[in-house]
Design a protein around this motif. Structure first.
Motif, short mmCIF file in Angstrom:
data_model
loop_
_atom_site.label_atom_id
_atom_site.label_comp_id
_atom_site.label_asym_id
_atom_site.label_seq_id
_atom_site.Cartn_x
_atom_site.Cartn_y
_atom_site.Cartn_z
N GLY A 1 0.94 -9.11 0.76
CA GLY A 1 0.19 -8.25 0.69
C GLY A 1 0.20 -7.34 0.47
O GLY A 1 0.91 -6.26 0.90
N TYR A 2 -0.20 -6.28 -1.32
CA TYR A 2 -0.02 -5.15 -2.15
C TYR A 2 -1.38 -5.33 -1.89
O TYR A 2 -1.98 -3.77 -1.37
N SER A 3 -2.09 -4.92 -2.86
CA SER A 3 -3.57 -4.46 -3.46
C SER A 3 -4.38 -4.55 -1.88
O SER A 3 -4.73 -5.35 -0.90
N GLU A 4 -5.45 -3.47 -1.59
CA GLU A 4 -6.84 -3.16 -1.58
C GLU A 4 -7.70 -3.64 -1.97
O GLU A 4 -7.51 -2.33 -3.10
N PRO A 5 -8.87 -2.92 -1.73
CA PRO A 5 -10.05 -2.43 -1.91
C PRO A 5 -9.87 -0.88 -2.17
O PRO A 5 -9.63 -0.28 -1.43
N GLY A 6 -10.07 -0.57 -3.32
CA GLY A 6 -9.55 1.09 -3.14
C GLY A 6 -8.01 1.66 -3.52
O GLY A 6 -7.43 2.48 -3.72
N ALA A 7 -6.95 0.21 -3.51
CA ALA A 7 -6.03 0.58 -3.52
C ALA A 7 -5.07 -0.77 -4.34
O ALA A 7 -4.15 -1.22 -3.76
N GLY A 8 -5.79 -0.59 -6.54
CA GLY A 8 -4.96 -1.61 -5.91
C GLY A 8 -3.76 -1.38 -7.45
O GLY A 8 -2.55 -1.61 -7.22
N SER A 9 -4.23 -0.96 -8.03
CA SER A 9 -2.78 0.22 -9.02
C SER A 9 -2.30 1.19 -8.36
O SER A 9 -1.56 1.33 -8.56
N ASP A 10 -3.47 1.92 -7.93
CA ASP A 10 -2.23 2.42 -7.19
C ASP A 10 -2.30 2.30 -5.56
O ASP A 10 -3.22 3.24 -4.65
N LEU A 11 -1.03 1.99 -5.58
CA LEU A 11 -0.99 1.11 -4.16
C LEU A 11 -0.37 2.41 -2.97
O LEU A 11 -0.39 1.91 -2.02
#
Length: 390
Positions: free
Chosen positions: A127-137
């Motif tokens: 559970g890492y990536s989010e909408p708006g926080a993909g590569s910019d974790l």
């Protein structure tokens, strides 16, 4: 650089090959058609004989896993790929979470979770990536609020592989209200069986398949004792985990790449497309670049102190695989745009292997850390260039 296998490695290879031949039968024989239930049973089969967690750092043989040198881990991975054994559904727990718990977890956490991973009994998702926080974790917004001896988690994760089948998810969440970027984050171990509090929605891709998911947390519960590395130290733990996506797994991936390249070359020879000097040059270049990737992966095995190695590897294979997909379509020619001849309203539209390769590989330079992020890591952490303004 010289990399070779000694007598002990070859003996280990013979043992691995013999075990795979003996066990890849019955329901495990057809790897391409197996259900999730069969693949879970295969994980337990591997675990029963110690083939999960080979050579885990600080735990050779401790949890029922086999002690294995680095070269023997390469041997097992290569033989597994060559045997076309079932696709692993336990690899996230084995290759990412377990080594992270061994490095950052406490004794209680290790004793609770590592043995079940080694036995192939519990599956994990990330559970890492989010909408708006993909590569910019560091931009994650999923929040976890302390509630007695638990945390209540609310937010959304995306591109979560295996979430539909996983028993547990390790979640990067913000546990300090008002914190920004990499401050105030924690690494939590969250049970997925929480109806009404966790919802998993498959993401249908242009290949027609749904390997990834959206996961919604609405007051999901995680125990306070399941915060790895302590509250507020999630960024350190999360980065340590990402650094483990390297080495042996990259070499295994390249075996699959070599098989795909062989298929493209074979098609070019059968259709006469290889007579085109430009196309032939591209095929040769793909072969040479794949060899270079193998040598680079061997060179960086065991170099945990090299912060740029994972980024270099990702840049190499992401672009290479994407170019292979494009090359496959060029070899196919106009026929690449056509579906099956017997397609009808009663028969689902299906892609062939090379069409799936082309479409799926469009994401290779994005998922797992985009090319832009990998170049930034190399620039800042390896070359010492000024950091990007945010």
């Amino acid at each position: 650089m010289e990399f070779g296998f000694g007598p002990e490695d070859e003996a280990f290879r013979a043992e691995a090959r013999e075990w795979l031949e003996a066990h890849l039968e019955g329901e495990f024989a057809d790897a391409a058609r197996q259900s999730t239930a069969v693949r879970r049973a295969w994980e337990r089969e591997l675990g029963a004989d110690g083939w999960i967690g080979l050579g885990w750092d600080r735990a050779p043989g401790t949890y029922g896993n086999r002690a294995a040198s680095l070269t023997q881990q390469v041997v097992w991975a290569e033989e597994y790929a060559r045997a076309r054994a079932p696709g692993r559904v336990g690899h996230i727990g084995e290759n990412l979470l377990a080594p992270t718990l061994l490095a950052y977890g406490d004794a209680v956490q290790r004793d609770r979770f590592v043995p079940s991973i080694a036995r192939g009994e519990e599956l994990w998702c990330q559970g890492y990536s989010e909408p708006g926080a993909g590569s910019d974790l560091a931009a994650v917004r999923t929040a976890a609020v302390r509630d007695g001896d638990t945390y209540r988690i609310s937010g959304q994760k995306i591109w979560t592989s295996l979430a539909q089948d996983a028993d547990w998810c390790f979640v990067l969440a913000r546990t300090e209200a008002g914190s920004q970027r990499h401050h105030g984050l924690s690494f939590l171990l969250v049970p997925m069986d929480q109806p009404g509090r966790i919802e998993v929605r498959p993401i249908r891709q242009m290949t027609g398949t749904a390997e990834f998911n959206e996961v919604f947390f609405d007051g999901a519960v995680a125990r306070a004792e399941h915060v790895v590395g302590g509250p507020g130290n999630g960024w350190r733990v999360a980065m340590g985990l990402l650094e483990r996506e390297r080495g042996v797994s990259t070499l295994v991936q390249q075996i699959g790449f070599a098989e795909e390249l062989d298929e493209v070359i074979g098609l070019a020879l059968r259709t006469g497309a290889a007579q085109d000097p430009v196309l032939r040059d591209r095929l040769v270049r793909q072969w040479a670049e794949l060899r270079t990737m193998r040598w680079n992966a061997l060179r960086t095995l065991g170099t945990a102190d090299d912060p740029g190695a994972p980024s270099v590897a990702k840049l190499l294979w992401g672009g290479w695989h994407q170019r292979l997909g494009e090359l496959a379509m060029q070899v196919r020619g106009a026929a690449a745009a056509l579906g099956p001849a017997d397609w009808s309203a009663d028969r689902p539209y299906e892609l062939d292997a090379m069409q799936r390769l082309f479409l799926f590989s469009r994401a290779d330079t994005i998922y797992g850390g985009s090319d832009e992020i990998q170049r930034t890591i190399i620039a800042e952490r390896v070359l010492g260039l000024p950091k990007e303004s945010r």
